[in-house]
Every structure is written in structure tokens, then in C-alpha cells.
Scaffold this motif. Structure first.
Motif, PDB file in Angstrom:
ATOM      1  N   ASN A   1      -0.770  -5.017   5.710  1.00 35.65           N
ATOM      2  CA  ASN A   1      -0.283  -4.083   4.717  1.00 35.65           C
ATOM      3  C   ASN A   1       1.150  -3.650   4.859  1.00 35.65           C
TER       4      ASN A   1
ATOM      5  N   SER B   1      -4.464  -0.318   8.308  1.00 46.17           N
ATOM      6  CA  SER B   1      -3.673  -1.157   7.337  1.00 46.17           C
ATOM      7  C   SER B   1      -2.568  -2.040   7.977  1.00 46.17           C
TER       8      SER B   1
ATOM      9  N   ILE C   1       0.842  -1.058  -0.098  1.00 44.25           N
ATOM     10  CA  ILE C   1      -0.007  -0.183   0.092  1.00 44.25           C
ATOM     11  C   ILE C   1       0.879   1.199   0.030  1.00 44.25           C
TER      12      ILE C   1
END
Length: 376
Positions: free
Chosen positions: A142, A137, A123
Motif C-alpha cells: 500500500n 499496509s 490508502i
């Protein structure tokens, strides 16, 4: 692991600490309330705080969030190809990219359903500047792709990122997802940027590039939404690009895209996983030539396995002023799409109309090109 602290997701020892903070944040509380809409928030907190690992959090909370998103904003998710993958093997999934959060969320729901190893997902750091988004996240596995630095800093961070991907796949037996290009496809033209593969290949070092890429077990993935819930948000950027003007995002644009992607109507969704492919070892080929072969393979697999919907065929016929694909949609399908067009763009602005139609028609045009290439 210290080497990757600035880009990695939480380890399991950090999950409880992060969740204790998360349940107090107003925006994250709203997410949890959305997920468990019929429950008292004290009960919700109990479920969330009982999660001791990212696996627990994804299984007990996030997967339920995604399932509710599917129930309320889609006509269902179908899949193909995943049954041929090995539940004990980690893969590098490379897919087209249409939605900031939903693409990876849906893939991981599929992997969960199929009992396959779920992914760590790349990301951009521009998307996680808000502390609560950063925390979420990292709680959903991520890792950060750094952007907007000097060329030297980009090279160093790309090398670290490549090594981290290699570490996850081979040391942690963790699958990884990356998009085929930097940022989402805005114009519907799903093509791979060679720079993405060049970054992935940096960790190969002096080893044979083909062998290194083959050991990553690359799986091309095609994600197809019947309706793109963020289509209207993409048009201004497309128009700026056509006019050769710099497009400057508004302060909350990425966050609004995340919300619109999650809550906006998508109708049918289909995700296809191709077979892991092997790069043939050819003598006297440069790194650039090898990467170009991989780009071509990814483009072919992703475009050919992209499921076309009535929206794609209607947009094609409207764009080309033809009835070539009228057997692939009904009058109702066309009227629905025309209504969507009128609600989203000024139909007197021909450039806006063309950009909107192209977004949906491009996958059809790409498949036509593949047929021509095969016949040549």
C-alpha cells in the motif's frame, strides 16, 4: 526512490526487518494466529520470517488470510472479466469502494489466482496512523494518500502521488489500484469523483492528456457484496449528511470498520473487471471535458457491471413500496433481509430505515437510470 520514501511501501530489502518486528506485535500476532489457526506460533513465525519479499509475504501469508476470511464469512467469491487481461501487462484498476481493506485484498487474491500482476494500492494516511497498521499496509504494497493538509500541500502531494503511480506502472511494471472516490461509498451510489482523475492526470505534464490516460491502461472494476458487513456502521454518517451536520468519527471507528469488514458476514461476493478503455482524442476539448468523459465511462462500466443480489432487489421493493422485482428474490430472501434490518436499525426511525434500504437499493436504481439513458 528517495523522492517517494514518505508514501511508498517497503522494498524487498526492508521486508525481513519489518517482519522480525511484526511477529512480536500482539495485534499482528493475532492476525497470524488467525491465518494459521492449527499451528504452533513458533511454526507460524518460521513461515512468516522465511518471507524475503512482499511477493513471498502476500503468497505465503496474506493470501491465506484472505482465503480463510472468505471461507468463514462469505458464501464464496466469483469473478468475471479478469481472464481477458494480459498476465504480462500492468494496469490501473479503478473500482467502487465499499470496504477499507477487503476490496483490495480480494482483488489481489483474484490477480494471484489468475496469474496477473498484483497491485500497489492507495490508502488514506488517516487509516494507517497506528504503527502496526502502517507496517502491515507497507508489507502488503500500500502507498499513502495524504489528506487534511493545506491546499498547497495537497497539490504538491497529489502531484507526487500521480508521478508515483506513473512510475509504478511504467518503470516497475506494477499494477495499481485506486478507488473511484475519496473514501468508501456509504450510500450505495457508486460514482466517480473527478478529483481522483485530476490527481492521476497531474503527471501528464504537457503531454496529450488522452494519450497519457490511455497509456495507464485503466480497467474499471465493480465490487459487489450481497451483504455489506459494515452497513450498520455507515448509517450514522449518512444521517448526519442528510441533516447537513458535520460527522465526527470516533477514535477507533476506522479500525473497527476494518475488523467488521473482514470478519462480518458478506454472503456472496462478485468482482468484475471490464476491458481497459481508450479515451478518444477529440479536438478542442479542455482538460475538464476530457476528465468528465472518463468519469462518465467509469460510472457506466462500474454501475452496469455491478452484480445485483436478492438483497438489492428486496431493498428496492421495500424502499419503493412495490413488488417490481419480486421475481428476483424468494420469500426467504426477503425475510432474511428484513431480519437484518431489524437487528441493525431502529425500525421506528424512518430516516435510519430509509438510509439502510437506500444503501442496498441504489445499485438497482443506477441500473434503471442507465437503461433509461440508453433508450433516450
Amino acid at each position: 526512490m528517495n523522492r517517494y520514501d514518505d508514501i511508498r511501501f517497503f522494498n524487498d530489502a526492508e521486508v525481513q526487518i519489518a517482519l522480525k518486528s511484526a511477529v512480536r506485535h500482539p495485534m499482528i500476532k493475532s492476525l497470524f494466529k488467525y491465518t494459521f489457526k492449527d499451528m504452533d506460533y513458533e511454526e507460524v513465525k518460521e513461515i512468516v520470517l522465511s518471507c524475503k519479499s512482499i511477493n513471498d509475504f502476500q503468497r505465503d501469508v496474506i493470501s491465506k488470510t484472505v482465503e480463510r476470511v472468505l471461507d468463514e464469512s462469505s458464501a464464496g467469491l466469483t469473478t468475471s472479466g479478469f481472464v481477458d487481461l494480459d498476465p504480462n501487462v500492468s494496469y490501473l484498476y479503478i473500482s467502487n469502494h465499499r470496504d477499507i481493506v477487503l476490496d483490495t485484498s480480494l482483488i489481489n487474491v483474484i490477480l494471484f489466482r489468475k496469474n496477473l500482476i498484483r497491485t500497489a494500492s492507495a490508502i488514506g494516511d488517516n487509516l494507517v496512523r497506528r504503527p502496526f497498521v502502517n507496517a502491515l499496509s507497507r508489507l502488503t504494497r500500500n502507498f499513502i494518500v495524504k489528506r487534511g493538509a493545506s491546499p498547497r500541500e495537497i497539490l504538491m502531494s497529489s502531484k507526487k502521488l500521480s508521478e508515483y503511480i506513473n512510475f509504478l506502472i511504467h518503470k516497475e511494471n506494477r499494477s495499481v489500484w485506486v478507488a473511484q472516490r475519496q473514501g468508501r461509498t456509504k450510500d450505495g451510489n457508486d460514482v466517480t469523483e473527478q478529483g481522483v482523475l485530476k490527481m492521476i492526470a497531474l503527471a501528464a505534464g504537457k503531454n496529450g492528456l488522452e494519450e497519457y490516460l490511455n497509456n495507464l491502461r485503466i480497467v474499471p472494476v465493480s465490487i459487489s457484496y450481497e451483504y455489506d458487513p459494515t452497513d450498520i456502521l455507515k448509517v450514522p454518517e449518512l444521517l448526519a449528511k442528510q441533516a447537513d451536520e458535520e460527522y465526527i468519527k470516533s477514535e477507533n471507528e476506522d479500525f473497527n470498520s476494518i475488523l467488521k469488514g473482514a470478519l462480518g458476514q458478506k454472503k456472496h461476493i462478485h468482482i468484475h473487471a471490464a476491458q481497459p478503455f481508450k479515451v478518444d482524442q477529440l479536438q478542442e476539448q479542455s482538460t475538464n471535458q476530457v476528465l468528465q468523459r472518463v468519469v462518465q465511462h467509469l460510472d457506466r462500466e462500474i454501475q452496469s457491471n455491478y452484480k445485483l443480489w436478492p438483497t438489492n432487489y428486496v431493498a428496492h421493493d421495500m424502499l419503493t413500496n412495490s413488488s417490481k422485482y419480486e421475481s428476483h428474490y424468494t420469500t426467504h430472501d426477503r425475510l432474511q433481509f428484513e431480519r437484518r434490518l431489524r437487528l441493525r436499525v431502529n425500525v421506528d426511525d424512518l430516516k435510519s430505515v430509509e438510509s439502510f434500504l437506500n444503501m442496498y437499493a441504489r445499485p438497482v436504481l443506477n441500473k434503471e437510470k442507465l437503461v433509461v439513458t440508453d433508450e433516450a
